[in-house]
Design an enzyme around this catalytic site. Structure first.
Site: not given
Length: 674
Positions: A24, A432, A321, A447, A260
């Site tokens: 992305l 990232e 998280r 994200s 996570h």
């Protein structure tokens, strides 16, 4: 004096920007560069549509407030910096939160099949760290839908001819040239250290070539495979970021690795069970009886402990998280209350994630993709049986250090060449692989947003940089590029000749087990010293590797040896940073230092590579100067907290009164910092 044309040299050569990574962030950067008229070479280790962004499940955040809850981009920004324990520079986060609604509407126009309400509006679900419905989603395959939509836009530019500033077509040249199955080896720097291209290896022929670029942008994802068992794809070794780190790029906040809370335990890897499952009403629990032998579905409600809901009544199963993962670890590891295994007679490191109380038609509409993954790999029907899950390494908040320039309204100055720029002139990063947007802990569904927003910022920044260069990379001596290829070829040839007794895959397994066990949810200084010693040992063993394949084509064995060395170097950055930071902040938790220490540690960890006696070292710095378009930019490790004053994170009582509130009854945590 700037070059006459930022698109074509005087000799007619097309001046291109190199983007490495087809996820992305990379695709968005390409689109924004093409919109600015800048031609691009796009490199990807795998087919672009296989980039790791395709694996994202839950959604993308944007405060559109269609449900009338009082949400806003301001609240989104505040909750993001609050959830990140105030370690993120606030202007980039502010810019991202305010751009988010426009990004989601843009994706909608591109054809992303977002879920909708009965009225036809975009639907939004809840994610962790907020009490608002803020996450737009396309079932449970949001990443795939976003990636495919952006890929279509880039494919369009693969058919568009390059034109110079006067609109004259350059024959035979397209706006985007795509190079799939190429492995990034490093940037090429001129005599002043400016990035003027890259070296890359064709993973089919194993040929190494140089490519000229006016600037280079890395969008290569995270380093999750350093930890072995991860929700990341096997391509996520962090090798590209490690390479430029070794070439002088600063690496920031490497110690902050997100675990996570919900993944499927597995022998080979850990497959993600998206936060969207909890966002749609999934509940986490363990049996009250630690020796409970009945299947989860047969345990009565009265004999279940919903420990997240009990401790965090407002946020319930949707606490951030880092908090959820620690609670699961506490329940299973320290209290020994994980799901009981009748065969082994032990309590496993597993808890239940239950959606069996939800209507099946709703689950199929909103969560079918992720529930199908569970059914396939756990061989159990999640519609009828509670899922068994445990935390897994998932995301890196740290990454390459990148700069920003603040606008008067506290966001980013659009088009500033400082935005997303590393400390190496001409090298940019987005996604990232850089550190800018999440601080010490990333909130779920931020994200995908940060990847796209980072690309939207990087594109104009790079275009501005290229248009203001005083010379083209084509003016650099050809010997510079030839030398770079020879250096990389020499390194690769040396790997092919390695015939020692060590197996590189065993070294990686030893590293991964150590990092996973001792450098994730809980960190102890004495143990971290042993982790660093283990990295020392693995580095020494790397020099004694015997390459598993010396073939001339598609040689994955030799490629892995190179990636392994780069993983070892980043592992040291992560472990040493964790050892140094004596506090608990976000995903970095030390039981011996349980409190956040703003007096000493409200600052960015800035790591620089060093080497001594054939072994890597980390130099930590508090400030640096870097060149940009003939000027020197001075930066420090201070965090910009100009928009939201840091305060303690308290999710236990936060939001509890507002969970069932009506009208204006809200806690001040629901509005996050008013």
């Amino acid at each position: 004096m700037a070059q006459k044309s930022s698109i074509v040299t005087d000799s007619g050569k097309v001046r291109r920007v190199i983007v490495v990574g087809g996820g992305l962030a990379g695709l968005t950067t390409v689109i924004k560069l093409c919109e600015a008229g800048i031609p691009v070479d796009l490199f990807s280790l795998v087919p672009v549509k296989r980039s790791h962004s395709v694996c994202a499940q839950g959604g993308i955040n944007a405060s559109v407030n269609t449900k009338g809850e009082g949400d806003s981009p301001q609240v989104h920004m505040e909750e993001t910096v609050y959830g990140g324990d105030f370690l993120a520079n606030q202007p980039p986060v502010n810019g991202m939160a305010h751009a988010a609604p426009g990004i989601v509407y843009m994706l909608d126009r591109m054809g992303v099949p977002f879920n909708r309400t009965p009225e036809g509006l975009l639907d939004f679900r809840r994610f962790g760290g907020t009490l608002f419905h803020r996450t737009a989603f396309a079932g449970a395959t949001t990443g795939q839908q976003l990636l495919y939509a952006l890929d279509e836009q880039v494919r369009r530019y693969e058919t568009v001819d390059v034109e110079n500033e006067k609109g004259v077509v350059v024959r035979g040249e397209k706006m985007v040239r795509k190079w799939e199955f190429w492995d990034f080896l490093g940037i090429i720097q001129d005599e002043n250290g400016r990035a003027v291209g890259i070296t890359a290896q064709d993973t089919k022929t194993m040929g190494i070539e140089s490519f000229i670029g006016e600037a280079v942008c890395l969008a290569t994802g995270g380093p999750g495979i350093i930890f072995g068992k991860s929700t990341n794809s096997v391509i996520n070794t962090g090798t590209a970021a490690s390479e430029v780190y070794q070439q002088g790029a600063c690496y920031a906040n490497g110690e902050f690795i997100q675990v996570h809370p919900t993944a499927i335990p597995g022998a080979d890897k850990l497959r993600l069970i998206s936060e969207s499952v909890r966002g749609e009403g999934g509940r986490v629990w363990v049996p009250k009886d630690t020796k409970e032998k009945r299947r989860g579905r047969d345990v009565p409600e009265s004999q279940r402990e919903y420990f997240l809901e009990n401790k965090y009544p407002g946020y319930g199963n949707l606490v951030p998280r880092d908090i959820a993962s620690r609670e699961l670890f506490l329940k299973c590891f320290h209290e020994g209350k994980g799901v009981y295994n009748n065969k082994s007679g032990k309590n496993e490191l597993e808890v239940y994630l239950d959606v069996t109380h939800l209507p099946k038609e709703v689950l199929r509409k909103k969560l079918a993709g992720v529930l199908e993954i569970y059914e396939k790999f756990a061989n159990e029907d999640p519609y009828e049986n509670p899922m068994r899950i445990f935390p897994a390494v998932h995301y890196s908040m740290g990454g390459l250090w990148v700069d920003f320039e603040k606008s008067a309204d506290g966001k980013l100055l659009v088009g500033s060449p400082r935005n997303q720029a590393t400390n190496i002139e001409g090298l940019y990063a987005a996604g990232e692989c850089e550190y800018a947007y999440h601080g010490a802990n990333r909130l779920g569904a931020n994200s995908l947003l940060s990847c796209i927003y980072g690309g939207m910022v990087a594109g104009p920044a790079i275009a501005s940089y290229v248009k203001n260069l005083d010379r083209s990379s084509f003016d650099v001596k050809s010997s510079t590029f030839e030398k770079a290829v020879k250096v990389q070829q020499s390194k690769y040839d040396a790997i092919l000749k390695m015939d020692g007794p060590e197996n590189p895959y065993r070294i990686h397994d030893d590293l991964a087990q150590t990092m996973l066990r001792d450098c994730t949810i809980e960190r102890n200084n004495a143990v971290l010293e042993k982790v660093i010693a283990k990295i020392d040992e693995c580095e020494e063993r790397w020099h004694k590797v015997g390459v598993t394949d010396s073939g001339p084509r598609a040689n994955q064995g030799a490629q892995f040896v190179r990636h392994l060395k780069n993983m070892l170097i980043l592992a040291r950055v992560i472990a040493q940073g964790a050892r140094n930071r004596d506090e608990s902040r976000g995903a970095h938790y030390k039981p011996d230092f349980k409190q956040r220490d703003d007096d000493n540690w409200l600052r960015t960890t800035m790591a620089m590579y060093a080497e001594n006696s054939n072994k890597s070292h980390v130099n930590y710095i508090r400030e640096l100067d870097y060149p940009l378009l003939g000027k020197t930019v001075h930066v420090t490790d201070a965090v910009d907290i100009s928009l939201v004053k840091p305060r303690a994170r308290k999710y236990e009582t936060a939001g509890a009164a507002s969970a069932n509130a009506k009208g204006s009854e809200k806690t001040d945590e629901k509005t996050a910092a008013t």
